[in-house]
Write an enzyme that holds these catalytic residues in place. Structure first.
Site, PDB file in Angstrom:
ATOM      1  CG  ASP A  58      -2.100  -0.934   1.067  1.00 10.87           C
ATOM      2  OD1 ASP A  58      -1.900  -2.028   0.516  1.00 10.87           O
ATOM      3  OD2 ASP A  58      -3.213  -0.586   1.498  1.00 10.87           O
ATOM      4  NE  ARG A  93      -1.374   3.322  13.871  1.00 10.30           N
ATOM      5  CZ  ARG A  93      -0.576   2.282  13.671  1.00 10.30           C
ATOM      6  NH1 ARG A  93       0.659   2.302  14.164  1.00 10.30           N
ATOM      7  NH2 ARG A  93      -0.991   1.227  12.999  1.00 10.30           N
ATOM      8  CG  ASP A 127      -4.329   2.954  12.724  1.00  9.86           C
ATOM      9  OD1 ASP A 127      -4.496   3.155  13.941  1.00  9.86           O
ATOM     10  OD2 ASP A 127      -3.779   1.939  12.277  1.00  9.86           O
ATOM     11  CB  SER A 140      -4.594  -6.168   7.901  1.00  8.36           C
ATOM     12  OG  SER A 140      -5.556  -5.847   8.879  1.00  8.36           O
TER      13      SER A 140
END
Length: 412
Positions: free
Chosen positions: A15, A94, A123, A179
């Protein structure tokens, strides 16, 4: 004319490699930023890949100690657990990564930061709310929310075709049908075959914790020391005269991850509520975090006043929501964090923990100062307690119940 500079949060995967090339084709200069928060990643290989695709430069920053000391362990101190089950491993990483991204953007004079988070997930919110808190004048490019990107790339097959056209290396290893997000605190698994909440996870999906059938046959007993609610040392019997004592935060987490993983500690399979309003299924393994949280909860109950503990529980649930939803740098989170830290002033002592076959059990706790009064609570001596006082206590509390019983009888 000089091109605008973009700092791209880069993972080295399909990605973000395609996003890198797409940004270059949109006439941006791109510097890739990679944060090492403990994930199993070949950073050298990822760097070479990004430069090969066309990145102007690649920044790799080791944030493991920063993540543990300023995010993970404070989360243990504050007792942060989202919806009573999730220890917030991804949510805490994050804001840590965003600090690095924003610092790089400011240092290099970038106009934008960019990321590969999807339009349905948490996210994107966490990255961008953190970025705007730290860098209000900054701008974000989120390709997966731009029609010109998501209409062109509607799935993995479209990305693979684009990668082939642009000579972007694609791993020959088949992608797992789910994922994964990994850092030193945890590994999460979602999407793909896991999207059906009724489907049993595939065998072998977990990476750092053993199945209970393969877990160690012998228990491990360790001592964890806390100061103001923060774990500061761990003592592990080594089988020799001298025990292994760890004081470095990184070493503590790495060792407890290994120990907990050997005993199958820290696995959960849950359905959670995303900030956007969607429900999602996630699998998590958090061995060190689980051990530290269980020990901290026990010491906290030993050290804190009853009513302070209840107020603290309310605040920690609010703070867990703030962190999960991306508000780590918000004024409400800053205020709540200070309140929670204040509650931990007296949470000092040692907890002895038994780890075995997926369970973390408390064996004992000690503290130089505690609200626990052995003489006062003893059944063998009065210790200053007057039993006759309990009669009045019961009578006063029974008054309301008796009145309600009378009311209920009249209402029938």
């Amino acid at each position: 004319m000089a091109k605008d500079l973009v700092i791209l949060a880069y993972s080295g995967g399909l990605d973000t490699s395609c996003i890198l090339k797409w940004l270059i084709q949109k006439n941006y200069d791109v510097v890739c930023y990679m944060a090492d928060v403990g994930q199993n990643e070949d950073f050298k290989k990822a760097r070479e890949k990004a430069l090969g695709v066309g990145a102007k430069d690649v920044i790799v920053e080791d944030l493991r100690k920063e993540f543990i000391s300023n995010y993970m362990l404070p989360a243990v101190q504050m007792g942060l657990v989202y919806e009573n089950r999730y220890y917030l491993g991804t949510s805490l990483a994050r804001p840590c990564i965003t600090v690095g991204l924003v610092n790089a953007a400011k240092k290099l004079g970038a106009k934008y930061i960019s990321h590969g988070a999807t339009g349905k997930g948490n996210d994107q919110v966490r990255f961008e709310l953190s970025a705007y808190s730290l860098w209000p004048e900054g701008k974000v490019i989120a390709p997966w929310r731009l029609p010109e990107f998501f209409e062109r790339f509607q799935g993995r097959s479209d990305l693979i075709e684009f990668a082939k056209q642009e000579n972007i290396p694609v791993s020959a290893t088949p992608k797992e049908p789910w994922s994964t997000d990994e850092n030193i605190m945890h590994i999460s698994y979602e999407s793909g075959v896991l999207e059906d909440p009724g489907a049993i996870p595939p065998s072998g999906i977990f990476k750092i914790t053993r199945d209970l059938k393969q877990a160690e046959d012998y228990p491990s007993v360790i001592d964890i020391n806390f100061e103001k609610g923060l774990p500061v040392s761990v003592r592990i019997p080594s089988g020799h005269e001298k025990s292994l004592v760890l004081t470095d935060p990184l070493a503590i987490v790495q060792t407890l991850n290994k120990l907990g993983g050997q005993h199958g500690v820290g696995r959960i399979d849950i359905v959670e509520n995303r900030f956007l309003g969607l429900k999602s299924r996630g699998l998590y393994e958090t061995p060190a975090g689980t051990i530290l949280h269980v020990a901290h909860v026990d010491l906290e109950a030993y050290a804190l006043d009853r009513e302070v503990l209840r107020v603290k529980k309310y605040l920690q649930d609010k703070m867990a929501d703030f962190v999960y939803n991306g508000f780590w740098f918000s004024p409400e989170a800053t205020y709540t964090r200070k309140c929670l830290e204040l509650s931990q002033e007296t949470v000092n002592g040692m907890v002895t923990v038994h780890i075995y076959r997926g369970n973390v059990t408390i064996l004992a706790r000690k503290s130089s100062a505690s609200l626990y009064n052995k003489d006062l609570v003893s059944m063998d001596i009065a210790g200053g307690f007057s039993p006759e006082d309990s009669t009045g206590f019961i009578n006063i509390n029974a008054l309301r119940l008796k009145e309600y019983a009378r009311f209920s009888k009249q209402s029938k």
